[in-house]
Design a protein around this motif. Structure first.
Motif, PDB file in Angstrom:
ATOM      1  N   ALA A   2      35.507 -26.234-126.888  1.00  0.00           N
ATOM      2  CA  ALA A   2      36.598 -25.394-126.397  1.00  0.00           C
ATOM      3  C   ALA A   2      36.363 -23.931-126.732  1.00  0.00           C
ATOM      4  CB  ALA A   2      37.918 -25.856-127.005  1.00  0.00           C
ATOM      5  N   VAL A   3      36.976 -23.060-125.946  1.00  0.00           N
ATOM      6  CA  VAL A   3      36.920 -21.631-126.238  1.00  0.00           C
ATOM      7  C   VAL A   3      37.588 -21.360-127.581  1.00  0.00           C
ATOM      8  CG1 VAL A   3      37.590 -19.335-125.438  1.00  0.00           C
ATOM      9  CG2 VAL A   3      36.979 -21.100-123.779  1.00  0.00           C
ATOM     10  N   GLY A   4      38.694 -22.064-127.817  1.00  0.00           N
ATOM     11  CA  GLY A   4      39.429 -21.912-129.063  1.00  0.00           C
ATOM     12  C   GLY A   4      40.809 -22.512-128.924  1.00  0.00           C
ATOM     13  N   THR A   5      41.679 -22.214-129.863  1.00  0.00           N
ATOM     14  CA  THR A   5      43.056 -22.708-129.833  1.00  0.00           C
ATOM     15  C   THR A   5      44.019 -21.535-129.953  1.00  0.00           C
ATOM     16  OG1 THR A   5      43.096 -23.040-132.235  1.00  0.00           O
ATOM     17  CG2 THR A   5      42.408 -24.913-130.866  1.00  0.00           C
ATOM     18  N   THR A   6      45.256 -21.776-129.546  1.00  0.00           N
ATOM     19  CA  THR A   6      46.277 -20.743-129.641  1.00  0.00           C
ATOM     20  C   THR A   6      47.631 -21.390-129.900  1.00  0.00           C
ATOM     21  OG1 THR A   6      47.383 -18.903-128.492  1.00  0.00           O
ATOM     22  CG2 THR A   6      46.647 -20.745-127.136  1.00  0.00           C
ATOM     23  N   THR A   7      48.484 -20.699-130.607  1.00  0.00           N
ATOM     24  CA  THR A   7      49.819 -21.212-130.878  1.00  0.00           C
ATOM     25  C   THR A   7      50.846 -20.636-129.920  1.00  0.00           C
ATOM     26  OG1 THR A   7      50.092 -19.472-132.549  1.00  0.00           O
ATOM     27  CG2 THR A   7      49.354 -21.637-133.307  1.00  0.00           C
ATOM     28  N   SER A   8      50.391 -19.815-128.987  1.00  0.00           N
ATOM     29  CA  SER A   8      51.305 -19.266-127.985  1.00  0.00           C
ATOM     30  C   SER A   8      50.566 -19.049-126.671  1.00  0.00           C
ATOM     31  CB  SER A   8      51.911 -17.938-128.460  1.00  0.00           C
ATOM     32  OG  SER A   8      50.907 -16.926-128.541  1.00  0.00           O
ATOM     33  N   ILE A   9      51.333 -19.100-125.581  1.00  0.00           N
ATOM     34  CA  ILE A   9      50.804 -18.827-124.250  1.00  0.00           C
ATOM     35  C   ILE A   9      51.665 -17.748-123.617  1.00  0.00           C
ATOM     36  CG2 ILE A   9      50.386 -19.778-121.934  1.00  0.00           C
ATOM     37  CD1 ILE A   9      48.491 -20.915-123.947  1.00  0.00           C
ATOM     38  N   PRO A  10      51.082 -16.646-123.146  1.00  0.00           N
ATOM     39  CA  PRO A  10      49.654 -16.346-123.159  1.00  0.00           C
ATOM     40  C   PRO A  10      49.142 -16.114-124.579  1.00  0.00           C
ATOM     41  CG  PRO A  10      50.895 -14.424-122.464  1.00  0.00           C
ATOM     42  CD  PRO A  10      51.881 -15.555-122.542  1.00  0.00           C
ATOM     43  N   PRO A  11      47.858 -16.390-124.812  1.00  0.00           N
ATOM     44  CA  PRO A  11      47.309 -16.195-126.155  1.00  0.00           C
ATOM     45  C   PRO A  11      47.239 -14.722-126.513  1.00  0.00           C
ATOM     46  CG  PRO A  11      45.567 -16.694-124.590  1.00  0.00           C
ATOM     47  CD  PRO A  11      46.867 -16.893-123.864  1.00  0.00           C
ATOM     48  N   SER A  12      47.328 -14.442-127.779  1.00  0.00           N
ATOM     49  CA  SER A  12      47.231 -13.071-128.281  1.00  0.00           C
ATOM     50  C   SER A  12      46.231 -13.060-129.433  1.00  0.00           C
ATOM     51  CB  SER A  12      48.594 -12.594-128.782  1.00  0.00           C
ATOM     52  OG  SER A  12      48.959 -13.290-129.967  1.00  0.00           O
ATOM     53  N   GLY A  22      49.890 -24.390-112.694  1.00  0.00           N
ATOM     54  CA  GLY A  22      49.565 -25.757-112.330  1.00  0.00           C
ATOM     55  C   GLY A  22      49.908 -26.784-113.383  1.00  0.00           C
ATOM     56  N   ALA A  23      51.098 -26.673-114.000  1.00  0.00           N
ATOM     57  CA  ALA A  23      51.452 -27.594-115.069  1.00  0.00           C
ATOM     58  C   ALA A  23      51.540 -29.034-114.598  1.00  0.00           C
ATOM     59  CB  ALA A  23      52.780 -27.166-115.701  1.00  0.00           C
ATOM     60  N   SER A  24      51.743 -29.269-113.300  1.00  0.00           N
ATOM     61  CA  SER A  24      51.856 -30.627-112.793  1.00  0.00           C
ATOM     62  C   SER A  24      50.498 -31.305-112.716  1.00  0.00           C
ATOM     63  CB  SER A  24      52.512 -30.616-111.405  1.00  0.00           C
ATOM     64  OG  SER A  24      51.719 -29.879-110.494  1.00  0.00           O
ATOM     65  N   ARG A  25      49.428 -30.525-112.741  1.00  0.00           N
ATOM     66  CA  ARG A  25      48.084 -31.105-112.707  1.00  0.00           C
ATOM     67  C   ARG A  25      47.319 -30.612-113.933  1.00  0.00           C
ATOM     68  NH1 ARG A  25      46.401 -29.247-106.782  1.00  0.00           N
ATOM     69  NH2 ARG A  25      47.431 -27.382-107.571  1.00  0.00           N
ATOM     70  N   VAL A  26      46.193 -29.944-113.695  1.00  0.00           N
ATOM     71  CA  VAL A  26      45.465 -29.345-114.808  1.00  0.00           C
ATOM     72  C   VAL A  26      45.991 -27.931-114.995  1.00  0.00           C
ATOM     73  CG1 VAL A  26      43.225 -28.618-115.666  1.00  0.00           C
ATOM     74  CG2 VAL A  26      43.425 -30.743-114.383  1.00  0.00           C
ATOM     75  N   SER A  27      46.525 -27.631-116.148  1.00  0.00           N
ATOM     76  CA  SER A  27      47.090 -26.317-116.404  1.00  0.00           C
ATOM     77  C   SER A  27      45.992 -25.309-116.716  1.00  0.00           C
ATOM     78  CB  SER A  27      48.071 -26.390-117.572  1.00  0.00           C
ATOM     79  OG  SER A  27      49.096 -27.306-117.295  1.00  0.00           O
ATOM     80  N   THR A  28      46.180 -24.092-116.272  1.00  0.00           N
ATOM     81  CA  THR A  28      45.205 -23.034-116.509  1.00  0.00           C
ATOM     82  C   THR A  28      45.918 -21.756-116.940  1.00  0.00           C
ATOM     83  OG1 THR A  28      45.247 -22.272-114.201  1.00  0.00           O
ATOM     84  CG2 THR A  28      43.633 -23.980-114.775  1.00  0.00           C
ATOM     85  N   LEU A  29      45.190 -20.856-117.570  1.00  0.00           N
ATOM     86  CA  LEU A  29      45.758 -19.561-117.930  1.00  0.00           C
ATOM     87  C   LEU A  29      45.973 -18.734-116.671  1.00  0.00           C
ATOM     88  CD1 LEU A  29      43.745 -18.434-121.090  1.00  0.00           C
ATOM     89  CD2 LEU A  29      46.071 -19.327-120.993  1.00  0.00           C
ATOM     90  N   SER A  30      47.116 -18.111-116.548  1.00  0.00           N
ATOM     91  CA  SER A  30      47.377 -17.280-115.375  1.00  0.00           C
ATOM     92  C   SER A  30      46.455 -16.067-115.336  1.00  0.00           C
ATOM     93  CB  SER A  30      48.839 -16.818-115.371  1.00  0.00           C
ATOM     94  OG  SER A  30      49.139 -16.086-116.546  1.00  0.00           O
TER      95      SER A  30
END
Length: 216
Positions: A58-68, A18-26
């Motif tokens: 926030a849950v946290g931050t990540t420098t990559s998606i998906p987070p690792s 949903g990058a066109s609206r609110v993006s979420t983790l798949s």
């Protein structure tokens, strides 16, 4: 020619929905993804829709998606709020109550096993259903596990997947307060925090309350 010099719009990775609206983790659509306002190479992961997000919630931050596990940085305050929500509401979770009943059932002792550090069963005296010492009308402990990596029937989850535990009597009634495990990790190689719908809703409600306090 002018168009050839225009930069394309910044796009989030494909692992985001949903990058066109609110993006979420798949892997967990309940968790929203926002680019960090000060660091475009970092993403903020949150259960709330507010944009810009409240980083303290926030849950946290990540420098990559998906987070690792290597890219993710957890938010200690979020973990504290999560534990408070579970301490208040976990005993009313239907999944945990079902485990309590299974522990006290007549056949409870028959499928009691424990997982050692290599993940093998160690026989009687371990855990029932999703885990608890005791069983067969004796009582013991059952564990609230993250749903990202549910344990096999008759085994307990890995320590990093156990959110906490409650004590159960011989009739399958929860008699003790919820106790956080101290070993839980919000993100592992198996995925990110996964709660039951009941507990997820309680967590989001609490986060919204905290957000409102910050706005008043």
């Amino acid at each position: 020619m002018l168009l050839s010099h225009l930069r394309p719009a910044l796009r989030l990775p494909r692992a985001v929905r949903g990058a066109s609206r609110v993006s979420t983790l798949s892997s967990n659509p309940s968790i929203k993804v926002f680019q960090h306002p000060q660091n475009p190479k970092t993403y903020i992961l949150t259960y709330l829709d507010t944009n810009p997000p409240k980083q303290s919630l926030a849950v946290g931050t990540t420098t990559s998606i998906p987070p690792s596990p290597k890219s993710f940085q957890g938010n200690p305050r979020f973990l504290s709020i999560l534990n408070e929500v579970l301490a208040k509401h976990a005993i009313n979770d239907s999944g945990l109550q079902s485990q309590a009943q299974a522990l006290a059932s007549p056949g409870g002792f028959n499928f009691i096993t424990a997982r050692n550090h290599r993940g093998t069963g160690t026989g009687a005296g371990g855990a029932s259903a999703s885990g608890g010492a005791g069983g067969a009308g004796v009582g013991g402990w059952v564990h609230l596990s993250d749903e990202r990596n549910p344990p096999d029937f008759g085994r307990i989850a890995w320590p990093e997947d156990i959110l906490g535990s409650v004590e159960v009597d011989g009739k399958g009634i929860i008699i003790g307060n919820y106790q956080s495990s101290g070993t839980y990790r919000i993100l592992t190689n198996e995925g990110i925090l996964g709660l039951s719908p009941f507990l997820r809703d309680k967590l989001i409600s609490r986060l919204r309350e905290e957000e409102k306090k910050m706005e008043d």
